[in-house]
Write a protein that holds these residues in place. Structure first.
Motif, PDB file in Angstrom:
ATOM      1  N   MET A 271     -22.195  56.134 -58.663  1.00  0.00           N
ATOM      2  CA  MET A 271     -20.937  56.335 -57.935  1.00  0.00           C
ATOM      3  C   MET A 271     -20.364  57.695 -58.301  1.00  0.00           C
ATOM      4  O   MET A 271     -20.552  58.171 -59.425  1.00  0.00           O
ATOM      5  CB  MET A 271     -19.914  55.245 -58.298  1.00  0.00           C
ATOM      6  N   ARG A 272     -19.660  58.306 -57.361  1.00  0.00           N
ATOM      7  CA  ARG A 272     -18.920  59.512 -57.688  1.00  0.00           C
ATOM      8  C   ARG A 272     -17.762  59.147 -58.607  1.00  0.00           C
ATOM      9  O   ARG A 272     -17.157  58.083 -58.466  1.00  0.00           O
ATOM     10  CB  ARG A 272     -18.407  60.185 -56.410  1.00  0.00           C
ATOM     11  N   VAL A 273     -17.466  60.031 -59.531  1.00  0.00           N
ATOM     12  CA  VAL A 273     -16.380  59.767 -60.486  1.00  0.00           C
ATOM     13  C   VAL A 273     -15.072  59.515 -59.747  1.00  0.00           C
ATOM     14  O   VAL A 273     -14.267  58.671 -60.155  1.00  0.00           O
ATOM     15  CB  VAL A 273     -16.241  60.951 -61.468  1.00  0.00           C
ATOM     16  N   LEU A 355     -28.040  51.373 -56.644  1.00  0.00           N
ATOM     17  CA  LEU A 355     -26.929  50.523 -56.238  1.00  0.00           C
ATOM     18  C   LEU A 355     -25.775  51.441 -55.880  1.00  0.00           C
ATOM     19  O   LEU A 355     -25.276  52.196 -56.725  1.00  0.00           O
ATOM     20  CB  LEU A 355     -26.526  49.587 -57.379  1.00  0.00           C
ATOM     21  N   ASP A 356     -25.367  51.392 -54.642  1.00  0.00           N
ATOM     22  CA  ASP A 356     -24.313  52.259 -54.135  1.00  0.00           C
ATOM     23  C   ASP A 356     -23.308  51.370 -53.400  1.00  0.00           C
ATOM     24  O   ASP A 356     -23.657  50.746 -52.393  1.00  0.00           O
ATOM     25  CB  ASP A 356     -24.922  53.299 -53.187  1.00  0.00           C
ATOM     26  N   PRO A 357     -22.071  51.270 -53.877  1.00  0.00           N
ATOM     27  CA  PRO A 357     -21.086  50.410 -53.208  1.00  0.00           C
ATOM     28  C   PRO A 357     -20.938  50.710 -51.720  1.00  0.00           C
ATOM     29  O   PRO A 357     -20.694  49.795 -50.923  1.00  0.00           O
ATOM     30  CB  PRO A 357     -19.784  50.712 -53.966  1.00  0.00           C
ATOM     31  N   ASN A 358     -21.109  51.964 -51.326  1.00  0.00           N
ATOM     32  CA  ASN A 358     -20.991  52.292 -49.903  1.00  0.00           C
ATOM     33  C   ASN A 358     -22.160  51.728 -49.098  1.00  0.00           C
ATOM     34  O   ASN A 358     -21.996  51.363 -47.927  1.00  0.00           O
ATOM     35  CB  ASN A 358     -20.916  53.811 -49.719  1.00  0.00           C
ATOM     36  N   LEU A 359     -23.343  51.653 -49.716  1.00  0.00           N
ATOM     37  CA  LEU A 359     -24.483  51.032 -49.045  1.00  0.00           C
ATOM     38  C   LEU A 359     -24.229  49.548 -48.840  1.00  0.00           C
ATOM     39  O   LEU A 359     -24.492  48.991 -47.765  1.00  0.00           O
ATOM     40  CB  LEU A 359     -25.761  51.258 -49.868  1.00  0.00           C
ATOM     41  N   LEU A 360     -23.698  48.903 -49.855  1.00  0.00           N
ATOM     42  CA  LEU A 360     -23.377  47.485 -49.738  1.00  0.00           C
ATOM     43  C   LEU A 360     -22.284  47.263 -48.696  1.00  0.00           C
ATOM     44  O   LEU A 360     -22.318  46.295 -47.930  1.00  0.00           O
ATOM     45  CB  LEU A 360     -22.929  46.940 -51.099  1.00  0.00           C
ATOM     46  N   ALA A 378     -26.700  57.140 -52.374  1.00  0.00           N
ATOM     47  CA  ALA A 378     -27.956  56.560 -51.874  1.00  0.00           C
ATOM     48  C   ALA A 378     -28.385  57.138 -50.536  1.00  0.00           C
ATOM     49  O   ALA A 378     -29.474  56.814 -50.048  1.00  0.00           O
ATOM     50  CB  ALA A 378     -27.816  55.038 -51.750  1.00  0.00           C
ATOM     51  N   ALA A 379     -27.582  58.008 -49.923  1.00  0.00           N
ATOM     52  CA  ALA A 379     -27.892  58.505 -48.584  1.00  0.00           C
ATOM     53  C   ALA A 379     -29.152  59.361 -48.578  1.00  0.00           C
ATOM     54  O   ALA A 379     -30.040  59.176 -47.736  1.00  0.00           O
ATOM     55  CB  ALA A 379     -26.709  59.285 -48.024  1.00  0.00           C
TER      56      ALA A 379
END
Length: 413
Positions: A271-273, A355-360, A378-379
């Protein structure tokens, strides 16, 4: 199911044992591989080799060939393990290909646990019958989706079916769905359930019947045009997952399904900070919060959200940190991990999907991740996987798609 024993694998019943010699073989029902097979009596009696049975199989092959004749490539997404993200990978690859201008089909063959409708943004839709068969759901103009979920009256209804009925529905999906209309599809992505049994054997058999290898391919020794074009195998990094995935790789080898590559999914949380949430535990809280007597941090219920304070401080003191990626291994890799497993089986390693919250979130919302979150961690890994897939299975004579792909590449860079 295996042709290594000299049988006709394309005629093998879907519920046959591994190593089946084929029901039309002179040794059908008589060899050791037949022991315990539910078809042993029928095979030994000659029921599968009767003129009527042979005629029925040829008619079924003809139907399958006609139904899938306009599809350039069929890709299976497999994993012997449940919960590793097959549906996420299937759906987002399909949506990414569609966003680049390709005509794509997405078939959900997980009869008991269909996830594709929600992930593709087509939840709640139903399919309609036309003179050309079932009309799939189109969440976007060039993405066709088919799932048992579209046939259920209650979305939470349990599908309690035995293998033959599930196999029958999968065959209906392949033969009675109007995939892409007259123009057909560039890619059909098939999301499969966990395991290596009935549904998988049936899908491979149906595809072998529908897409026989041409003479030229037989001479060259490739199988890109026969049966499934290839399989993407999904795993997470830990041994519990890889132990089952190795069985899936052996399944592909036994059934002659080319492995396009292994995707290492959920490879660490990234994740980005600037997107992190920060808490101050009660031990260090000036407001009076306390931890346990042994000095361990207090429970989350006593923690204090200090995200705004931390982000404000970072913006003031070191703003460059906000754009950095924070990463943590959620599933500790075993040994050389999926990359080592790919090397051992001599198959391509397609890379890591963190694991990327934006992907989920994209999967929950039914949106195309790489379009909605192009700079999310994850893009780029997902775009790289799709790039490698297109290189492995190019669509011939499609200048418009090539232009759209080049335009998409320019946008990403």
């Amino acid at each position: 199911m295996s042709s290594s024993t000299g049988g006709n694998a394309s005629n093998t019943p879907a519920n046959a044992n591994v190593g089946c010699v084929g029901p039309t073989s002179q040794n059908a029902g008589k060899v050791s591989a037949c022991d315990g097979c539910p078809n042993k009596s029928a095979c030994s009696s000659g029921a599968f080799s009767s003129p009527a049975a042979i005629s029925a199989r040829e008619a079924e092959k003809s139907i399958l060939q006609n139904a899938l004749s306009n599809i350039s490539h069929v890709i299976l997404v497999l994993s012997g393990k449940g919960g590793v993200g097959k549906s996420t990978v299937s759906t987002q690859i399909a949506m990414s290909l569609a966003s680049r201008g390709y005509s794509v089909g997405l078939l959900d063959t997980d009869i008991c646990g269909p996830s594709v409708p929600r992930m593709s943004g087509s939840l709640g839709h139903t399919v309609h019958q036309s003179q050309n068969g079932w009309e799939p759901v189109y969440p976007t103009p060039n993405l066709a989706v088919m799932s048992i979920s579209f046939l259920l009256e209650e979305k939470d209804a349990a599908v309690v079916w035995r293998g033959p009925r599930k196999n029958g529905l999968i065959k209906q999906f392949l033969t009675e769905t109007d995939w892409g209309g007259a123009e057909g599809l560039d890619y059909l992505i098939i999301d499969t359930p966990p395991g290596t049994s009935d549904e998988h054997i049936s899908i491979v058999q149906y595809l072998n019947d529908a897409r026989p290898m041409s003479i030229n391919d037989s001479v060259s020794g490739t199988s890109s045009r026969g049966g499934a074009s290839g399989a993407i195998v999904v795993t997470t990094p830990e041994e519990v997952s890889m132990a089952d995935v190795r069985k899936e790789l052996n399944f592909c080898k036994k059934t002659s399904v080319p492995v396009l590559g292994i995707v290492e999914n959920m490879s660490g949380l990234q994740m980005r900070v600037s997107d992190l949430t920060f808490f101050r535990d009660g031990v260090h809280d000036n407001g009076g919060g306390v931890g346990a007597e042994d000095g361990s941090p207090p429970s989350s219920s006593s923690s204090i959200d200090c995200t705004n304070d931390v982000l404000s401080l970072l913006r003031e003191k070191c703003p460059e940190v906000l754009s950095m990626i924070a990463s943590v291994d959620v599933f500790p890799p075993t040994g050389f991990g999926p990359r080592g497993m790919a090397a051992k089986f001599n198959v391509p390693y397609l890379g890591k999907l963190p694991l990327d919250p934006n992907l989920l979130k994209a999967c929950e919302d039914g949106t195309c991740f790489v379009e909605k979150y192009p700079i999310s961690p994850a893009a780029k890994p997902l775009n790289d996987i799709v790039d490698n897939l297109i290189l492995a299975l190019p669509v011939e004579d499609d200048e418009e798609v090539e232009y759209a792909q080049a335009d998409g590449d320019a946008m990403r860079t």
